[in-house]
Design a protein around this motif. Structure first.
Motif, PDB file in Angstrom:
ATOM      1  N   ASP A  45      49.829  -5.625 -19.850  1.00  0.00           N
ATOM      2  CA  ASP A  45      50.723  -4.539 -19.448  1.00  0.00           C
ATOM      3  C   ASP A  45      49.907  -3.421 -18.809  1.00  0.00           C
ATOM      4  N   GLU A  46      50.597  -2.310 -18.570  1.00  0.00           N
ATOM      5  CA  GLU A  46      49.927  -1.211 -17.868  1.00  0.00           C
ATOM      6  C   GLU A  46      48.841  -0.550 -18.704  1.00  0.00           C
ATOM      7  N   SER A  47      48.883  -0.744 -20.007  1.00  0.00           N
ATOM      8  CA  SER A  47      47.802  -0.192 -20.834  1.00  0.00           C
ATOM      9  C   SER A  47      46.460  -0.850 -20.510  1.00  0.00           C
ATOM     10  N   VAL A  48      46.514  -2.130 -20.094  1.00  0.00           N
ATOM     11  CA  VAL A  48      45.286  -2.817 -19.686  1.00  0.00           C
ATOM     12  C   VAL A  48      44.727  -2.198 -18.413  1.00  0.00           C
ATOM     13  N   LEU A  49      45.618  -1.820 -17.497  1.00  0.00           N
ATOM     14  CA  LEU A  49      45.162  -1.135 -16.283  1.00  0.00           C
ATOM     15  C   LEU A  49      44.466   0.167 -16.629  1.00  0.00           C
ATOM     16  N   GLU A  50      45.022   0.906 -17.595  1.00  0.00           N
ATOM     17  CA  GLU A  50      44.423   2.176 -17.987  1.00  0.00           C
ATOM     18  C   GLU A  50      43.054   1.964 -18.629  1.00  0.00           C
ATOM     19  N   LEU A  51      42.961   0.986 -19.508  1.00  0.00           N
ATOM     20  CA  LEU A  51      41.690   0.724 -20.182  1.00  0.00           C
ATOM     21  C   LEU A  51      40.615   0.261 -19.202  1.00  0.00           C
ATOM     22  N   THR A  52      40.990  -0.677 -18.339  1.00  0.00           N
ATOM     23  CA  THR A  52      39.995  -1.168 -17.372  1.00  0.00           C
ATOM     24  C   THR A  52      39.601  -0.080 -16.383  1.00  0.00           C
ATOM     25  N   SER A  53      40.507   0.845 -16.089  1.00  0.00           N
ATOM     26  CA  SER A  53      40.171   1.956 -15.185  1.00  0.00           C
ATOM     27  C   SER A  53      39.053   2.805 -15.773  1.00  0.00           C
ATOM     28  N   GLN A  54      39.102   3.021 -17.091  1.00  0.00           N
ATOM     29  CA  GLN A  54      38.061   3.824 -17.731  1.00  0.00           C
ATOM     30  C   GLN A  54      36.686   3.186 -17.576  1.00  0.00           C
ATOM     31  N   THR A  64      34.810  -9.504 -14.568  1.00  0.00           N
ATOM     32  CA  THR A  64      35.869 -10.008 -15.447  1.00  0.00           C
ATOM     33  C   THR A  64      37.031  -9.028 -15.538  1.00  0.00           C
ATOM     34  N   LEU A  65      36.719  -7.730 -15.536  1.00  0.00           N
ATOM     35  CA  LEU A  65      37.786  -6.734 -15.643  1.00  0.00           C
ATOM     36  C   LEU A  65      38.633  -6.683 -14.369  1.00  0.00           C
ATOM     37  N   TRP A  66      38.032  -6.951 -13.219  1.00  0.00           N
ATOM     38  CA  TRP A  66      38.839  -7.042 -11.995  1.00  0.00           C
ATOM     39  C   TRP A  66      39.794  -8.237 -12.099  1.00  0.00           C
ATOM     40  N   ASN A  67      39.336  -9.316 -12.705  1.00  0.00           N
ATOM     41  CA  ASN A  67      40.236 -10.460 -12.922  1.00  0.00           C
ATOM     42  C   ASN A  67      41.406 -10.071 -13.822  1.00  0.00           C
ATOM     43  N   CYS A  68      41.100  -9.284 -14.848  1.00  0.00           N
ATOM     44  CA  CYS A  68      42.182  -8.824 -15.741  1.00  0.00           C
ATOM     45  C   CYS A  68      43.213  -7.995 -14.978  1.00  0.00           C
ATOM     46  N   ARG A  69      42.742  -7.102 -14.134  1.00  0.00           N
ATOM     47  CA  ARG A  69      43.674  -6.264 -13.370  1.00  0.00           C
ATOM     48  C   ARG A  69      44.561  -7.124 -12.461  1.00  0.00           C
ATOM     49  N   ARG A  70      43.976  -8.159 -11.875  1.00  0.00           N
ATOM     50  CA  ARG A  70      44.793  -9.024 -11.007  1.00  0.00           C
ATOM     51  C   ARG A  70      45.874  -9.748 -11.825  1.00  0.00           C
ATOM     52  N   LYS A 105      28.771  -0.495  -2.485  1.00  0.00           N
ATOM     53  CA  LYS A 105      28.343  -1.880  -2.260  1.00  0.00           C
ATOM     54  C   LYS A 105      28.729  -2.772  -3.442  1.00  0.00           C
ATOM     55  N   SER A 106      29.883  -2.492  -3.995  1.00  0.00           N
ATOM     56  CA  SER A 106      30.377  -3.277  -5.135  1.00  0.00           C
ATOM     57  C   SER A 106      31.147  -4.489  -4.623  1.00  0.00           C
ATOM     58  N   TYR A 107      30.614  -5.672  -4.900  1.00  0.00           N
ATOM     59  CA  TYR A 107      31.292  -6.902  -4.479  1.00  0.00           C
ATOM     60  C   TYR A 107      32.723  -6.957  -5.038  1.00  0.00           C
ATOM     61  N   GLY A 108      32.841  -6.690  -6.360  1.00  0.00           N
ATOM     62  CA  GLY A 108      34.128  -6.827  -7.012  1.00  0.00           C
ATOM     63  C   GLY A 108      35.178  -5.912  -6.440  1.00  0.00           C
ATOM     64  N   THR A 109      34.802  -4.673  -6.086  1.00  0.00           N
ATOM     65  CA  THR A 109      35.773  -3.709  -5.571  1.00  0.00           C
ATOM     66  C   THR A 109      36.292  -4.125  -4.205  1.00  0.00           C
ATOM     67  N   TRP A 110      35.395  -4.504  -3.297  1.00  0.00           N
ATOM     68  CA  TRP A 110      35.833  -4.929  -1.954  1.00  0.00           C
ATOM     69  C   TRP A 110      36.677  -6.198  -2.046  1.00  0.00           C
ATOM     70  N   HIS A 111      36.281  -7.127  -2.921  1.00  0.00           N
ATOM     71  CA  HIS A 111      37.050  -8.367  -3.067  1.00  0.00           C
ATOM     72  C   HIS A 111      38.458  -8.071  -3.606  1.00  0.00           C
ATOM     73  N   HIS A 112      38.545  -7.173  -4.574  1.00  0.00           N
ATOM     74  CA  HIS A 112      39.849  -6.831  -5.147  1.00  0.00           C
ATOM     75  C   HIS A 112      40.741  -6.174  -4.093  1.00  0.00           C
ATOM     76  N   ARG A 113      40.138  -5.387  -3.222  1.00  0.00           N
ATOM     77  CA  ARG A 113      40.935  -4.735  -2.169  1.00  0.00           C
ATOM     78  C   ARG A 113      41.479  -5.785  -1.195  1.00  0.00           C
ATOM     79  N   CYS A 114      40.655  -6.770  -0.850  1.00  0.00           N
ATOM     80  CA  CYS A 114      41.137  -7.868   0.011  1.00  0.00           C
ATOM     81  C   CYS A 114      42.304  -8.598  -0.659  1.00  0.00           C
ATOM     82  N   TRP A 115      42.146  -8.881  -1.947  1.00  0.00           N
ATOM     83  CA  TRP A 115      43.189  -9.609  -2.671  1.00  0.00           C
ATOM     84  C   TRP A 115      44.490  -8.811  -2.702  1.00  0.00           C
TER      85      TRP A 115
END
Length: 567
Positions: A45-54, A64-70, A105-115
């Motif tokens: 749920d959205e609480s996971v988004l809040e936790l992973t944002s921190q 792994t946390l970017w996978n959780c957000r997806r 230069k974060s791989y995970g951030t750019w990849h998540h934006r593409c997704w």
């Protein structure tokens, strides 16, 4: 003492920072543990988004946390209204920008934006291009951002001419921008396609001249920056060589057929098939590589059934058909003797380089003169020296051979850390030149002695060679590709540094092997020679193994068919 501020000592400051780090670590670990527990329980749920944002706000590289957000976003897509989902996506895009400011230069951030953008019905690609421009304004060499820009430009169908103009602006501001130069190499073939030369072929002469002027400005401005030199090498490259069957050889004595190709291939794969037709009849044969490893190889062999070598019939027609993808090549041999072969009329351009147009040859000559001028101004610039060598190589390898060797000597003195690479490159060029001379003379003897070679290459071109002299070089081993020399009868490798004979296997005609003054330590190192059935003379004088008591007896037992072993 009253009324004065107490100044913390360095020890107290260090302890305070330690306690602060420990507190942050506890919060980090606690939040991470909570995210994993909720994920395992299926509470996406959205609480996971809040936790992973921190966590991701401080460390965007936690994949792994970017996978959780997806996973959360995918679930919320089915639960929220389009309006609510739009608000969520807008917030996610804003969060991603904040993460990129933490680590651009974060791989995970750019990849998540593409997704994320790939899931939107109508992404704002213009805004994404502006985002790329802002980040490249800060760091024009951020290849993560360049990769993302290529993705955005492709999705938004931005004309290649506009993207080329964008690279112009950045290169003009700073020549040291490898990503921008590389992007030009992707865009120019799209703007100026040359169908006859494939997707990575030549550029039209007028475009080439304009690009050469640009890149010359770059390396005359900063001769030590490698990005412009790499782009310059791409500009002067040729089209990929066309697929070809180089040589077809049939031996009645060995009852086998050997065929060599312009590139390594894996026979029997989905894209590569070989068919053998003898006297108009298709034969079912098993193809193998000379070294028996059945991996991609320039040379393939098959055994011939006795019916295809009928002594009652004076001549046989052998046809090999090579199918690769949608293209088909074939080679035909009419054989009426114990041995027969045919090969293409390969010129030096076809063997080791693609044919140059007259216009491009003129361009190369002009580039060579410019680089020599720069080398006079910058005598210790390694990129300039290497480019001079490559230009001479492209123009006329035999004409410039002596001068090329002098440049190699200078380059090794300037760049001693890459001496081994330069020795191998020099060896490669000298082997190519020797093969060209052999082709021009139409002989089956190859002299490679006294050339200071450190490596052997292009052995697939030596299918028909009967005598090979490798004496007085710096070779430490003989490669497995040596097994491609199916006609080799005499091999001279005196005065080298040979420590292993693992590459000397399955040579069906080898009769004499001269290995004087090498570094063979133990008789067991000669075990591979047992696979050469016609070997009768073996000279090992000057090797350390000759000092071992009982070597002659051991070798006689190991190689019983070799009648003369000199130790």
């Amino acid at each position: 003492m009253h009324g004065r501020l107490k100044v913390k000592t360095s020890e107290e400051q260090a302890e305070a920072k330690r306690l602060e780090r420990e507190q942050k670590l506890k919060l980090y670990q606690s939040a991470t543990q909570t995210v994993f527990q909720k994920r395992q329980a299926g509470e996406l749920d959205e609480s996971v988004l809040e936790l992973t944002s921190q966590i991701l706000g401080a460390n965007p590289d936690f994949a792994t946390l970017w996978n959780c957000r997806r996973e959360v976003i995918q679930r919320l897509e089915a639960q929220k209204s389009p309006e609510e989902l739009a608000v969520l996506v807008k917030a996610e895009l804003g969060f991603l920008e904040s993460c990129l400011r933490v680590n651009p230069k974060s791989y995970g951030t750019w990849h998540h934006r593409c997704w994320l953008l790939g899931r939107l019905p109508e992404p704002n690609w213009a805004r994404e291009l502006e985002l790329c421009a802002r980040f490249l304004e800060v760091d024009e060499r951020n290849f993560h951002c360049w990769d993302y820009r290529r993705f955005v430009a492709a999705q938004a169908a931005v004309p290649p001419a506009e993207e080329l103009a964008f690279t112009d602006s950045l290169i003009t501001r700073n020549f040291s921008n490898y990503s921008s130069w590389h992007y030009r190499s992707c865009l120019l073939p799209q703007l100026h396609p040359q169908p006859d030369f494939g997707p990575h072929g030549r550029l039209p002469e007028d475009v080439l001249l304009k690009e050469l002027e640009l890149v010359q400005n770059a390396f005359f401005t900063d001769p030590n920056d490698q990005s412009a030199w790499f782009y310059h090498r791409w500009l002067l490259g040729r089209a990929d060589p066309q697929d070809a069957l180089h040589c077809l050889h049939v031996s009645r004595d060995e009852a086998c057929l050997t065929v060599s190709f312009s590139r390594p291939l894996l026979v029997g794969s989905r894209t590569e098939t070989l068919l053998l037709i003898v006297d108009e009849s298709l034969l079912a044969v098993e193809w193998r590589t000379p070294d028996g490893r059945n991996r991609p190889s320039h040379v393939w062999i098959c055994d011939l059934p006795s019916t295809s070598l009928n002594d009652q019939q004076p001549q046989h027609t052998f046809r090999v058909i090579w199918t690769t993808g949608d293209t088909q090549k074939e080679c035909v041999l009419l054989k009426g003797h114990q041995e027969g072969w045919c090969r293409d009329s390969a010129t030096d351009e076809q063997l080791f380089r693609c044919e140059l147009s007259v216009e491009k040859s003129t361009v190369l000559q002009s580039e060579l003169e410019s680089c020599k001028e720069l080398q006079e101004l910058e005598p210790e610039n390694k990129w300039c020296l290497l480019t001079v060598i490559l230009l001479m190589r492209a123009l006329d390898p035999l004409l410039y051979e002596k001068e090329m060797l002098q440049y190699f000597q200078t380059l090794k003195a300037v760049d001693p850390m890459r001496a081994a690479y330069l020795d191998d490159l020099r060896s490669k060029f000298l082997v190519e030149n020797s093969v060209l001379k052999m082709e021009y003379a139409e002989v089956r003897v190859l002299q490679l002695a006294h050339k200071d070679l450190t490596v052997l290459c292009h052995l697939e071109q030596l299918l028909l060679v009967t005598h090979l002299d490798l004496s007085n070089n710096r070779l430490r081993a003989l490669p497995p590709a040596l097994a491609a020399l199916r006609c080799l009868e005499v091999l001279q490798v005196n005065d080298n540094a040979i420590e292993s004979l693992d590459g000397v296997t399955n040579l069906p005609r080898l009769q004499e092997l001269l290995l004087c003054n090498n570094r063979l330590q133990q008789p067991g190192a000669l075990q591979p020679l047992a696979s050469c059935p016609k070997l009768v003379l073996l000279n090992l004088q000057g090797n350390p193994l000759c000092q071992i008591v009982g070597t002659s007896e051991h070798l006689a037992e190991l190689l019983p068919s070799v009648s003369s072993i000199l130790t």
